[in-house]
Design an enzyme around this catalytic site. Structure first.
Site, PDB file in Angstrom:
ATOM      1  CE  LYS A   1      -0.226  -0.049   5.050  1.00 44.45           C
ATOM      2  NZ  LYS A   1      -1.156  -0.416   6.316  1.00 44.45           N
TER       3      LYS A   1
ATOM      4  CG  MET B   1       7.727  23.642  -0.346  1.00 43.82           C
ATOM      5  SD  MET B   1       6.738  24.668  -1.574  1.00 43.82           S
ATOM      6  CE  MET B   1       5.535  25.572  -0.371  1.00 43.82           C
TER       7      MET B   1
ATOM      8  NE  ARG C   1      -6.840   0.849  11.216  1.00 45.00           N
ATOM      9  CZ  ARG C   1      -5.463   0.603  10.755  1.00 45.00           C
ATOM     10  NH1 ARG C   1      -4.573   1.666  11.077  1.00 45.00           N
ATOM     11  NH2 ARG C   1      -5.111  -0.269   9.998  1.00 45.00           N
TER      12      ARG C   1
ATOM     13  CE1 TYR D   1      12.289  31.867   3.606  1.00 46.10           C
ATOM     14  CE2 TYR D   1      11.360  29.622   3.559  1.00 46.10           C
ATOM     15  CZ  TYR D   1      11.910  30.761   3.106  1.00 46.10           C
ATOM     16  OH  TYR D   1      11.355  30.825   1.596  1.00 46.10           O
TER      17      TYR D   1
END
Ligand SMILES: *Cc1c(COP(=O)(O)O)cnc(C)c1O
EC number: 5.1.1.1
Length: 390
Positions: free
Chosen positions: A43, A323, A141, A275
Site C-alpha cells: 500500500k 519547502m 478501527r 527562515y
C-alpha cells in the site's frame, strides 16, 4: 552490494535496492511458522518505495499474496500485469467493486453494507466475488464488532450458497503488536479465535486466516495462522525499536535518500541561517545547501534536528527546513556544490537511517519513508532476480 546508480537524476533521489526487498521477503517467509504463507503489503506506493517494482520484487522472492489498502492500488497492479492473489481492504460505499471482482482481486468486508455491495457487484458481473471478512478483535478501527459478526457471517454464507461470493479469507489487525507483552495482544488472539470458530460453525471454509503485521510476524508466531501480512519490514525497517533492529531479523533498509549539494559558501560568524534565523553561525564557517525540503518529505519538524551525512561526517540540519531546501553547517570542513548529502539509507556507510530520522523528529520510520514526496524520483536498483527464478 551495488550502491552506484547507473545514472544520477538531478537534485534529489530515493534509490531503492530491490535486491534488499527480495532478501527481506525471503527472510520474512523464513520466519513465518507452521507453513504460513506471506502477503507483502504494498500500500501507499509500497511505503514510498514504488508500487510496481516492489510488487514485482516481492513476487519474485516468493510472496504468495500482495496486499493493498485501496482498490485503486490493487487495480494498478492488475493493469501492470500482476496476476497473483491480491487483497484490497479499504473500501467506501460506491467503490469499484465490480472492477475488482472482474480483475480477480480479493475484497474485504467489515460490515453488511460492504457485503451487500459486493453481492450486487457479483450479480452484475456474473462472477463469484472473493471476499475476506474482517473482524474487529480490539483495534477499534475497521473490522466487524463481535456483536455484529454472526449476522455478517450468516449473510456471507447465504451469499456463498447463491454463488455470489466465496469467503476466501477471515482476518483482523493488531493494535499493539509492536509492544511485546501488551495485554491486548493475547486478548486479540482470543477474540480472533472466537471469530474464526463462529465463522467455521456457520459453514465458512476460508483459504486463509490472517492477523500478523510486521511486529507480529517478527515476534509472535502464535499469530501467524495461514498467512503473515508484513509491510514495513518488507522494506527493511523494524516496526519498532522494542521489536529489534533490522539486522536482528536479517532485514536491510531498501531506501537511500540523497541529494547533490546545490551551493557551498563561506559565511562570517553571526550569520542567520534560513527562515526565522533559528540558527546563527557561531563563527566564520562553511554552509552547504541541501536541495530537499518538506515538499520532498523532509519533515519541517527536523529543523535543527535532522541528521545528514555530508563531507564524511554526520551533521544536523541548521535552522529551518524550507519547502525545497535546508542548510547544514560544515564547520571547518570542505565540500563543493554537487557533492552528495545522504539523508538516510541502510546505515552501513555512516549515513543515518530512517529510524534515526524518526527518533529525531518524534515519529516512526514508517512515516519517514512513506512521506518522501512525489517529486523525488525513485531510482530502482538491482531489478534483476538473484533468485534464479527469472
Ligand atoms: C499496513 C497494514 C499492514 C502492514 O503493517 P506493518 O506494520 O507495516 O507490517 C498489515 N495489515 C493491515 C490491515 C494494514 O493496514
Amino acid at each position: 552490494m551495488n550502491s552506484a546508480p547507473a545514472f544520477r537524476p538531478p537534485r534529489v533521489r530515493a534509490e531503492i535496492d530491490l535486491a534488499a526487498v527480495r532478501a527481506n521477503v525471503r527472510a520474512l517467509r523464513d520466519r513465518a511458522t507452521g507453513g504460513a504463507g506471506l502477503m507483502a503489503v504494498v500500500k501507499a506506493d509500497a511505503y514510498g518505495h514504488g508500487l510496481l517494482p516492489c510488487a514485482r520484487a516481492a513476487r519474485l522472492a516468493g510472496a504468495d499474496w500482495l496486499g493493498t489498502a485501496t482498490p485503486e492500488e490493487a487495480l494498478a497492479l492488475r493493469a501492470a500485469g500482476d496476476t497473483g492473489p491480491l487483497l484490497a481492504w479499504l473500501w467506501t460505499p460506491g467503490g469499484p467493486w465490480a472492477r475488482a471482482v472482474e480483475a480477480d482481486i480479493d475484497v474485504s468486508a467489515s460490515a453488511r453494507w460492504a457485503l451487500d455491495e459486493i453481492v450486487a457487484a457479483a450479480r452484475a458481473t456474473g462472477r463469484t466475488a472473493r471476499v475476506h471478512l474482517k473482524a474487529d478483535t480490539g483495534l477499534g478501527r475497521n473490522g466487524c464488532q463481535p456483536a455484529d459478526w454472526p449476522d455478517l457471517v450468516a449473510a456471507a454464507r447465504a451469499a456463498e450458497a447463491e454463488g455470489a461470493v466465496r469467503v476466501t479469507g477471515l482476518w483482523s489487525h493488531f493494535a499493539c503488536a509492536d509492544e511485546p507483552g501488551h495485554p491486548s495482544i493475547a486478548a486479540q488472539l482470543t477474540a480472533f479465535r472466537e471469530a474464526l470458530a463462529r465463522a467455521e460453525r456457520a459453514g465458512l471454509r476460508p483459504e486463509v486466516r490472517h492477523l500478523a503485521n510486521s511486529p507480529a510476524t517478527l515476534s509472535l508466531p502464535a499469530s501467524h495462522f495461514d498467512l503473515v501480512r508484513p509491510g514495513v519490514s518488507v522494506y527493511g525497517l523494524s516496526p519498532a525499536p522494542e521489536i529489534g533492529v533490522p539486522e536482528d531479523f536479517g532485514l536491510r533498509p531498501a531506501m537511500r535518500l540523497s541529494a547533490d549539494l546545490a551551493n557551498v559558501k563561506r559565511v562570517p560568524g553571526g550569520h542567520g541561517v534560513s527562515y526565522g534565523f533559528g540558527y546563527t553561525t557561531p563563527g566564520p564557517t562553511t554552509l552547504a545547501l541541501v536541495p530537499a525540503g518538506y515538499a520532498d518529505g523532509v519533515p519541517r519538524h527536523a529543523s535543527g534536528r535532522g541528521p545528514v551525512l555530508v563531507a564524511g561526517k554526520l551533521r544536523t540540519v541548521a535552522g529551518r527546513v524550507a519547502m525545497d531546501q535546508f542548510v547544514v553547517d560544515l564547520g571547518g570542513d570542505r565540500a563543493e556544490a554537487g557533492d552528495e548529502a545522504v539523508l538516510f539509507g541502510p546505515g552501513d556507510a555512516g549515513e543515518p537511517t530512517a529510524e534515526d530520522w524518526a527518533r529525531a523528529v518524534g515519529t516512526i520510520g514508517y512515516e519517514i519513508v512513506t512521506r518522501v514526496g512525489a517529486r523525488v524520483p525513485r531510482v530502482h536498483l538491482n531489478a534483476e532476480s538473484d533468485a534464479g527464478a527469472g
